[in-house]
Write a protein that holds these residues in place. Structure first.
Motif, PDB file in Angstrom:
ATOM      1  N   GLU A 113       0.847  -1.188  -0.072  1.00  0.00           N
ATOM      2  CA  GLU A 113       0.026   0.161  -0.134  1.00  0.00           C
ATOM      3  C   GLU A 113       0.796   1.240   0.127  1.00  0.00           C
ATOM      4  N   ILE A 114       0.409   2.089  -0.865  1.00  0.00           N
ATOM      5  CA  ILE A 114       1.110   3.569  -0.869  1.00  0.00           C
ATOM      6  C   ILE A 114       0.360   4.572  -0.412  1.00  0.00           C
ATOM      7  N   ILE A 115       0.822   5.391   0.493  1.00  0.00           N
ATOM      8  CA  ILE A 115       0.157   6.638   0.958  1.00  0.00           C
ATOM      9  C   ILE A 115       0.690   8.035   0.488  1.00  0.00           C
ATOM     10  N   ILE A 116       0.209   8.748  -0.294  1.00  0.00           N
ATOM     11  CA  ILE A 116       0.805  10.031  -0.709  1.00  0.00           C
ATOM     12  C   ILE A 116       0.494  11.152   0.192  1.00  0.00           C
ATOM     13  N   ALA A 117       1.384  11.534   0.946  1.00  0.00           N
ATOM     14  CA  ALA A 117       1.339  12.862   1.790  1.00  0.00           C
ATOM     15  C   ALA A 117       2.263  13.784   1.684  1.00  0.00           C
ATOM     16  N   THR A 118       2.530  14.002   0.303  1.00  0.00           N
ATOM     17  CA  THR A 118       3.540  15.099   0.123  1.00  0.00           C
ATOM     18  C   THR A 118       3.231  16.690   0.350  1.00  0.00           C
TER      19      THR A 118
END
Length: 464
Positions: free
Chosen positions: A140-145
């Motif tokens: 799973e990948i979480i984008i929090a940029t």
């Protein structure tokens, strides 16, 4: 190229990324975090929330020293240069980085410093600051940029007198005059900070009132106190061009006006940090503001890729970002941490500060809800008199028939703290969420919390 396998890979270590990483790690997932900067904490710690609020606190202390007659026995009012005031903010920043670094170590979260991008929907390639490339494979990948200030192409941000809300923290002098373009939350906060340092501020607003999402009475109060501190607010104005010269900046407005100052601060809009993420490699596309669309579970159109925080837009607050990250991870680990974050109080750190939650008078009127108003003015509160903070009020909106609390609006010292008492009551069900709680509860005296009792009695006395 080194290859590592993880259950969850988080892009970004700001509040959203931290919330996601900690929740996943505490539930047994193997987690990696990728951070583009040399230290963890994200924009909120290094350039946004923490330094600006620490700066505000230092300025508030200066105002207190310069205006409180008690301090005249030890010295005359003083002028403080901006770089000196900024040093106090930097101390807080270093402490925050140290704390957050320890969180990752304690929870066995691997942190990779470098720029991450998608090779495919399960693979993140990280280019470190030294140029080395590592590959992270995540289920799973979480984008929090996060986000950064929007910079229009026709404004020269390389000019030494033209700043945005990031670069203003590198201001090496104290200007006598300043133009702030954009009167949103960030622009209003910096207007308070700089006028508190004795800078003559022109605040340019492209709308007809300040922070129109606030209750009208609170917005009007902010306008009054900014003007009372010599901030010139210009409503319904848009820039035509920004012209930097040697030691000044000339702002040309479409209305034909020209405004000149020693420094220019752009505070008009933010852009999601999605460029360079390789979204095209997984079939995702950001909107014109660099933001990603998600469902109520914070999942993007790619099933194993989530997005949280400023990169998805509203409400673009550090407080909400942390909860969104925690919620996205809660969905992944299937625990009770998942929720759609929509009960977010507004916290605006102007001087005095503002906080609100729930409906405004305008919204309730438009919806034809029979409501009543209860008010407590800080000038009458013993605690505010003791602390010499008489400016402000607590305003409660409630249903005339059920007495349910519908809105909380606070303007004044500690507003962002005071609002949470009302928030706790608003989150209760049935009779627990009524004005009766405030009149049937004993508050410590003297406190600012007792403003709820005063406001509740005021409101209930209006009923007939």
């Amino acid at each position: 190229m080194a290859v590592y396998n993880y259950d969850v890979v988080v892009l970004g270590s700001g509040p959203a990324g931290e919330g996601a990483a900690m929740n996943a790690a505490k539930h047994g997932r193997k987690v990696a975090v990728v951070e583009a900067s040399p230290a963890v904490g994200g924009h909120a710690t290094h350039l946004g929330t923490i330094p600006s609020k620490a700066l505000r606190y230092a300025v508030k202390q200066i105002i207190n020293y310069n205006t409180n007659p008690m301090f005249r026995t030890i010295g005359d009012p003083r002028w403080f240069p901006f770089p000196e005031v900024l040093k106090s903010a930097e101390k807080v920043l270093h402490k925050q980085v140290a704390s957050r670094t320890s969180y990752y170590a304690r929870n066995r979260v691997d942190v990779f410093f470098g720029r991450g991008s998608f090779a495919d929907e399960n693979t993140i390639e990280v280019v470190s600051h030294s140029g080395a490339v590592e590959k992270l494979i995540g289920k799973e990948i979480i984008i929090a940029t996060g986000s950064r200030p929007y910079r229009p192409a026709d404004v020269d941000f390389n000019h030494p007198r033209i700043y945005d809300s990031d670069t203003i923290l590198r201001l090496s002098h104290t200007p006598r005059t300043m133009i702030i373009y954009g009167a949103g939350v960030i622009g209003s906060e910096y207007a308070s900070i700089f006028c508190g340092l004795g800078v003559k501020v022109d605040l340019i607003n492209n709308r007809d009132r300040l922070l129109s999402f606030l209750d009208d009475e609170i917005s009007d109060a902010l306008s009054y106190h900014l003007r009372n501190n010599a901030v010139l607010i210009r409503h319904n104005e848009e820039y035509e061009k920004v012209e930097g010269s040697g030691n000044s900046v000339l702002l040309h407005l479409k209305s034909g006006k020209k405004v000149k100052a020693d420094a220019f601060l752009w505070c008009n809009g933010r852009t999601g940090n999605t460029d360079g993420l390789g979204l095209e490699n997984i079939g995702l596309k950001a909107n014109g503001r660099g933001q990603l669309s998600v469902d109520e579970n914070y999942r993007t159109q790619v099933p194993n890729v989530y997005a949280v925080g400023d990169v998805i837009g509203w409400p673009s607050l550090a407080s909400a970002a942390f909860d969104q990250g925690r919620s996205a991870a809660g969905n992944i680990v299937s625990n009770d941490a998942w929720r759609f974050v929509d009960d977010v109080p507004t916290g605006i750190y102007t001087i005095p500060e503002i906080s609100s939650l729930g409906k405004t008078e305008r919204e309730l009127t438009e919806e034809k809800v029979p409501y009543e108003v209860g008010q407590a003015f800080f000038k009458n509160m013993a605690r505010a008199q003791i602390s010499n903070e008489p400016v402000g009020m607590l305003k409660l909106l409630f249903h005339r028939d059920t007495l349910e609390v519908l809105g909380i609006h606070c303007f004044g010292d500690q507003a962002s703290e005071i609002v949470h008492i009302g928030q706790a009551i608003m989150n209760q069900k049935g009779e627990a969420n009524t004005m009766k709680y405030f009149v049937n509860t004993t508050f410590n005296y003297p406190t600012m919390a007792e403003a709820y009792r005063v406001a509740a009695l005021d409101g209930l006395n209006r009923l007939f």
